[in-house]
Design a protein around this motif. Sequence first.
Motif, PDB file in Angstrom:
ATOM      1  N   SER A 188     -45.829  -1.210 -23.085  1.00 37.64           N
ATOM      2  CA  SER A 188     -47.094  -1.904 -23.269  1.00 37.64           C
ATOM      3  C   SER A 188     -48.170  -1.373 -22.323  1.00 37.64           C
ATOM      4  O   SER A 188     -49.291  -1.052 -22.740  1.00 37.64           O
ATOM      5  N   LEU A 219     -41.362  -2.243 -31.640  1.00 37.02           N
ATOM      6  CA  LEU A 219     -42.170  -3.384 -32.074  1.00 37.02           C
ATOM      7  C   LEU A 219     -43.351  -3.623 -31.137  1.00 37.02           C
ATOM      8  O   LEU A 219     -44.437  -4.018 -31.579  1.00 37.02           O
ATOM      9  N   GLU A 223     -47.239  -3.611 -32.285  1.00 35.80           N
ATOM     10  CA  GLU A 223     -48.159  -4.708 -31.978  1.00 35.80           C
ATOM     11  C   GLU A 223     -49.440  -4.190 -31.339  1.00 35.80           C
ATOM     12  O   GLU A 223     -50.515  -4.789 -31.482  1.00 35.80           O
ATOM     13  N   LEU A 252     -40.918  -6.193 -38.665  1.00 39.30           N
ATOM     14  CA  LEU A 252     -42.321  -5.923 -38.955  1.00 39.30           C
ATOM     15  C   LEU A 252     -42.802  -6.759 -40.133  1.00 39.30           C
ATOM     16  O   LEU A 252     -43.857  -7.413 -40.078  1.00 39.30           O
ATOM     17  N   MET A 256     -43.731 -10.188 -38.205  1.00 45.50           N
ATOM     18  CA  MET A 256     -45.039  -9.818 -37.668  1.00 45.50           C
ATOM     19  C   MET A 256     -46.118  -9.694 -38.737  1.00 45.50           C
ATOM     20  O   MET A 256     -47.271  -9.393 -38.417  1.00 45.50           O
TER      21      MET A 256
END
Length: 541
Positions: A188, A219, A223, A252, A256
């Motif tokens: 991230s 994932l 995002e 996904l 999501m």
Amino acid sequence: MSTIKIYDTTLRDGSQAEDVHFSTEDKVRIACKLDELGIHYIEGGWPASNPTDQKFFREIKNYALKNSRIAAFGSTHPAKKTPETDSNLAALIAAETDVVTIFGKTWDVHVHDALRTTLERNLELIYNSLAYLRPRVRELFFDAEHFFDGFKANRDYAVSCLEKALEGGADVVILCDTNGGSTPTEISEIVREVKSRIPDMPFGIHTHNDSELAVANSLMAAELGAVQVQGTINGYGERCGNANLCSIIPCLQLKMGVKCLPEKKLSLLSSTAHYVAEIANLGAFHRQPFVGRSAFAHKGGIHVSAVRRNARTYEHIVPELVGNKQRILLSDLAGQSNILFKAKRYGFHLDKDDPFVLDLLSKLKNLESQGYEYSAAEASFELLLNRTLGRARKYFTLDSYRVLESKRDKDEEPFSEATVMVRVGGMLEHTAATGKGPVNALDNSLRKALEKFYPSLSEMHLADFKVRVFSVNNTNNYSGTASRVRVLIESADHTSQWVTVGVSFNIIEASRQALVDSLNYKLFKDDQQKLTKAIKEAEKD
């Protein structure tokens, strides 16, 4: 709903797994299956590395894929060559694929120790290779190898590699966690900084599973705006494997809200996972999320009681969305709910206070205390269910059997012979047969005795055979070669597969039990099919 494109590298990265080898024919079959699933990109291999991959790229041109584009994989050209003189780049062009993906070094350690060149020259390799390929291919991707490790060591240089790839003409830059050592937090933080430095860069993610975080890391990147996710079916890959697309895709799409497969294709995911496992000649991982046989299996009585009322109590998605199904297991943990559920599945609508249910539950717990395992051997359970109900026909009785083993010469295989006395109706058959080992000899002799009465037995064959040594309890003083064994036999005919079980201190006797159940189940199944057909014909009349 946003969209992410799926890039499958099972045929290249997946084939680098320790126990995996794909022939050209295997690769073609898998590619067609992935196309049916709706995968956007299928990486076929490295055409410069081996004849199998070269043959694949020639062969796949004969197939009209509906959803997928084939990608050829290679590297930047060597430091001592130019793009025009590099056979690797020439092979990529000769493959004549719509998509080409090349990887380049982005970690200064690799530039110095693996390529043995300068940081400046490596930037030239990246730019020159992509610029050379750009006018010759439809889509061009750059795999930034070891990017996250490279960023941690020298962030300015790692980012400069990405910038050179974009200058060279890459459509998408793929950020790779090649060693699989990064965490979602690191992914991230690094992706966010890269986006701040190169705001308009289309990027993808390629992660490995050395820290059991490949799916989570993929994932996380999705995002944060990744337009492409790379991975393999069942997570096959070098060392601990690649990111598992069988988990990524449903996460996904179902968790999501990101579209990554065409409409109604997600239900093909489980069958695709099992198909690839068969081609790879690897046993399916039953506890694999979403697509595994145990992913929606329930064993504890309390769980089953709740699931019967509302499946959401112990299932995070509807199994059928990914082509899987709910399973209720039977064991010494089973309660009445398990029995009622299984009986209903086999067409029996019973009440929880029915004496039959209590009788069957008692038998089940007693047998499993001896070592029988009905959660796996559902064919044996179905026979037990029907026998307890008094609805199972007695097709034959094995009065006696004898198995002989002999070895005359040290260099020869042992000689196996089995003799059986089988009663069918009022007739007694006494037959003998040889085989490749005692179990095969016993199987052959039983078939020899029975096929004249039941010709359909010739349709079935042994699909798998498993033996487990165990001790039922700690007080029987039996261990080692005197332990009980459980034999599971998987049989198949042209329409279905089924598993039966046997338990004994004697491996031949345990095998005999499982074999007899398997033959009985085949005959029972045939009778059920005939009955169903007769009912349908009667309804037409």
